[in-house]
Design an enzyme around this catalytic site. Sequence first.
Site, PDB file in Angstrom:
ATOM      1  N   GLY A   1      -0.764   5.150   1.166  1.00  0.00           N
ATOM      2  CA  GLY A   1       0.590   5.221   0.622  1.00  0.00           C
ATOM      3  C   GLY A   1       1.425   3.986   0.906  1.00  0.00           C
ATOM      4  O   GLY A   1       0.897   2.945   1.277  1.00  0.00           O
TER       5      GLY A   1
ATOM      6  N   LEU B   1       2.957   2.355  -1.439  1.00  0.00           N
ATOM      7  CA  LEU B   1       2.199   1.555  -2.399  1.00  0.00           C
ATOM      8  C   LEU B   1       2.943   0.303  -2.843  1.00  0.00           C
ATOM      9  O   LEU B   1       4.164   0.300  -3.011  1.00  0.00           O
ATOM     10  CB  LEU B   1       1.866   2.416  -3.626  1.00  0.00           C
ATOM     11  CG  LEU B   1       1.071   3.693  -3.329  1.00  0.00           C
ATOM     12  CD1 LEU B   1       0.801   4.463  -4.625  1.00  0.00           C
ATOM     13  CD2 LEU B   1      -0.240   3.391  -2.612  1.00  0.00           C
ATOM     14  N   HIS B   2       2.181  -0.758  -3.034  1.00  0.00           N
ATOM     15  CA  HIS B   2       2.706  -2.023  -3.551  1.00  0.00           C
ATOM     16  C   HIS B   2       1.799  -2.468  -4.697  1.00  0.00           C
ATOM     17  O   HIS B   2       0.828  -1.771  -5.044  1.00  0.00           O
ATOM     18  CB  HIS B   2       2.799  -3.072  -2.441  1.00  0.00           C
ATOM     19  CG  HIS B   2       1.527  -3.212  -1.643  1.00  0.00           C
ATOM     20  ND1 HIS B   2       0.359  -3.708  -2.174  1.00  0.00           N
ATOM     21  CD2 HIS B   2       1.247  -2.890  -0.351  1.00  0.00           C
ATOM     22  CE1 HIS B   2      -0.572  -3.713  -1.244  1.00  0.00           C
ATOM     23  NE2 HIS B   2      -0.072  -3.220  -0.126  1.00  0.00           N
TER      24      HIS B   2
ATOM     25  N   GLY C   1      -0.476  -4.598  -4.848  1.00  0.00           N
ATOM     26  CA  GLY C   1      -1.894  -4.728  -4.491  1.00  0.00           C
ATOM     27  C   GLY C   1      -2.628  -3.424  -4.735  1.00  0.00           C
ATOM     28  O   GLY C   1      -3.692  -3.387  -5.369  1.00  0.00           O
ATOM     29  N   HIS C   2      -2.055  -2.324  -4.269  1.00  0.00           N
ATOM     30  CA  HIS C   2      -2.658  -1.007  -4.509  1.00  0.00           C
ATOM     31  C   HIS C   2      -2.759  -0.740  -6.009  1.00  0.00           C
ATOM     32  O   HIS C   2      -3.781  -0.263  -6.502  1.00  0.00           O
ATOM     33  CB  HIS C   2      -1.793   0.111  -3.908  1.00  0.00           C
ATOM     34  CG  HIS C   2      -1.697   0.110  -2.425  1.00  0.00           C
ATOM     35  ND1 HIS C   2      -0.519  -0.127  -1.758  1.00  0.00           N
ATOM     36  CD2 HIS C   2      -2.614   0.341  -1.450  1.00  0.00           C
ATOM     37  CE1 HIS C   2      -0.716  -0.030  -0.446  1.00  0.00           C
ATOM     38  NE2 HIS C   2      -1.977   0.237  -0.229  1.00  0.00           N
TER      39      HIS C   2
ATOM     40  N   LYS D   1      -8.935  -7.497   0.920  1.00  0.00           N
ATOM     41  CA  LYS D   1      -8.037  -7.836   2.032  1.00  0.00           C
ATOM     42  C   LYS D   1      -8.564  -7.220   3.326  1.00  0.00           C
ATOM     43  O   LYS D   1      -8.499  -7.823   4.382  1.00  0.00           O
ATOM     44  CB  LYS D   1      -6.623  -7.342   1.750  1.00  0.00           C
ATOM     45  CG  LYS D   1      -5.731  -7.466   2.950  1.00  0.00           C
ATOM     46  CD  LYS D   1      -4.301  -7.163   2.625  1.00  0.00           C
ATOM     47  CE  LYS D   1      -3.474  -7.215   3.877  1.00  0.00           C
ATOM     48  NZ  LYS D   1      -3.685  -6.012   4.720  1.00  0.00           N
TER      49      LYS D   1
ATOM     50  N   GLN E   1     -13.594  -3.630   6.424  1.00  0.00           N
ATOM     51  CA  GLN E   1     -13.609  -2.223   6.005  1.00  0.00           C
ATOM     52  C   GLN E   1     -14.552  -2.022   4.814  1.00  0.00           C
ATOM     53  O   GLN E   1     -15.265  -1.021   4.736  1.00  0.00           O
ATOM     54  CB  GLN E   1     -12.191  -1.795   5.637  1.00  0.00           C
ATOM     55  CG  GLN E   1     -12.084  -0.399   5.085  1.00  0.00           C
ATOM     56  CD  GLN E   1     -10.653   0.063   4.993  1.00  0.00           C
ATOM     57  OE1 GLN E   1     -10.080   0.538   5.972  1.00  0.00           O
ATOM     58  NE2 GLN E   1     -10.038  -0.088   3.848  1.00  0.00           N
TER      59      GLN E   1
ATOM     60  N   MET F   1       0.026  -8.960   0.319  1.00  0.00           N
ATOM     61  CA  MET F   1       0.844  -7.747   0.236  1.00  0.00           C
ATOM     62  C   MET F   1       0.257  -6.697   1.159  1.00  0.00           C
ATOM     63  O   MET F   1      -0.967  -6.537   1.236  1.00  0.00           O
ATOM     64  CB  MET F   1       0.854  -7.222  -1.197  1.00  0.00           C
ATOM     65  CG  MET F   1       1.640  -8.091  -2.121  1.00  0.00           C
ATOM     66  SD  MET F   1       1.661  -7.379  -3.770  1.00  0.00           S
ATOM     67  CE  MET F   1       2.501  -8.692  -4.626  1.00  0.00           C
TER      68      MET F   1
HETATM   69  P1  AMP Z   1      -4.141   0.985   2.599  1.00  0.00           P
HETATM   70  O1  AMP Z   1      -3.116   1.861   1.950  1.00  0.00           O
HETATM   71  O2  AMP Z   1      -3.577  -0.108   3.419  1.00  0.00           O
HETATM   72  O3  AMP Z   1      -5.180   1.797   3.326  1.00  0.00           O
HETATM   73  O4  AMP Z   1      -4.912   0.251   1.414  1.00  0.00           O
HETATM   74  C1  AMP Z   1      -5.540   0.980   0.388  1.00  0.00           C
HETATM   75  C2  AMP Z   1      -6.410   0.045  -0.395  1.00  0.00           C
HETATM   76  O5  AMP Z   1      -5.619  -0.992  -0.975  1.00  0.00           O
HETATM   77  C3  AMP Z   1      -7.472  -0.633   0.482  1.00  0.00           C
HETATM   78  O6  AMP Z   1      -8.700  -0.706  -0.228  1.00  0.00           O
HETATM   79  C4  AMP Z   1      -6.866  -2.001   0.697  1.00  0.00           C
HETATM   80  O7  AMP Z   1      -7.828  -2.996   0.967  1.00  0.00           O
HETATM   81  C5  AMP Z   1      -6.183  -2.242  -0.643  1.00  0.00           C
HETATM   82  N1  AMP Z   1      -5.141  -3.259  -0.519  1.00  0.00           N
HETATM   83  C6  AMP Z   1      -4.205  -3.357   0.470  1.00  0.00           C
HETATM   84  N2  AMP Z   1      -3.459  -4.464   0.302  1.00  0.00           N
HETATM   85  C7  AMP Z   1      -3.930  -5.087  -0.801  1.00  0.00           C
HETATM   86  C8  AMP Z   1      -3.558  -6.286  -1.500  1.00  0.00           C
HETATM   87  N3  AMP Z   1      -2.580  -7.072  -1.066  1.00  0.00           N
HETATM   88  N4  AMP Z   1      -4.258  -6.620  -2.615  1.00  0.00           N
HETATM   89  C9  AMP Z   1      -5.265  -5.836  -3.066  1.00  0.00           C
HETATM   90  N5  AMP Z   1      -5.658  -4.683  -2.453  1.00  0.00           N
HETATM   91  C10 AMP Z   1      -4.997  -4.316  -1.335  1.00  0.00           C
END
Ligand code: AMP
Length: 283
Positions: free
Chosen positions: A31, A33-34, A36-37, A151, A155, A186
């Site tokens: 969550g 969310l930006h 990137g998500h 990023k 993982q 992001m």
């Molecule tokens: P998170 O909510 O941080 O667990 O991220 C969810 C997914 O979004 C994971 O696969 C992250 O690697 C991906 N993600 C996070 N930040 C970015 C970004 N800046 N650009 C692209 N994907 C991202």
Amino acid sequence: MLRFNKVVELQAYIQSKKLEGRNIGFVPTMGALHDGHLSLIIKAKSENNLVVASIFINPTQFNDPNDFDKYPRMIEEDSQKLESVDCDILFLPSVEEMYQNPLLNVVPIDIGYLDSILEGAKRPGHYQGVVTIVEKLFIAVQPHNVYLGLKDYQQVKVIEKLILDKNLPIKIIGCPTLREENGLAMSSRNMRLSDQAKINAGEISKQLLFVKKNLCTSNPKDIIEKAKSVFTSNPIWDLEYLELRNAKDLSEVSQKIWLDDIGYVVLFAGKIDGVRLIDNMEL
Ligand code: AMP
């Protein structure tokens, strides 16, 4: 967009759609969310005809309980963002739905040395929490394709290992990192940075780029040391690591194989303003 909170209800719905021949794309998130998500959802939409996003802040992957408590929570805003990119399903389970055991049952899975290097070393137990929840989410969503951000490079490698070990019929699609104008990757954590720290944090991608540009022309060790010194010489930074690794398996790079034509990745973790940031760049 449909919303599900219960695993069995989501499973039944997905099963019915699979019988209709739908291809299921999955984007797991925590969550806040930006863009990137959202880029992951857009990619998943272009390659599948049913896309599921999950939002679950997984308590078992936080080695620092403070970090878990401070993690931003903004479901309604997130939901609107997902609608804006035509996400089909939001899976939003409670902690109790995902973990029946009140002590949170992490089932150890052997992810080998990935557990003891870089993020694994700095965040003990983190990847055991990640593989535990990702396997549970895979069972709930039963996707054909999962979209993960590069990023979180390590993982992606850990989840690759999970899929291989368990013979799961799921394909990983690694997606590029979206960045702010100054190069800062992001991240949901960026909202905890002051305006000044956001500006200063542009240094991370600047140094990763410096490594990328200069690696072939100089001794790799010197280049890495030079990039590291930018952080270690400035008290606003608390550098955890800046390392060059083989891109395929994150093993250490030895001088001997340096001239071989294989991929490398440079990975960074460090704190600014008390906020832990990670980033990396493939070379
Ligand atoms: P998170 O909510 O941080 O667990 O991220 C969810 C997914 O979004 C994971 O696969 C992250 O690697 C991906 N993600 C996070 N930040 C970015 C970004 N800046 N650009 C692209 N994907 C991202």
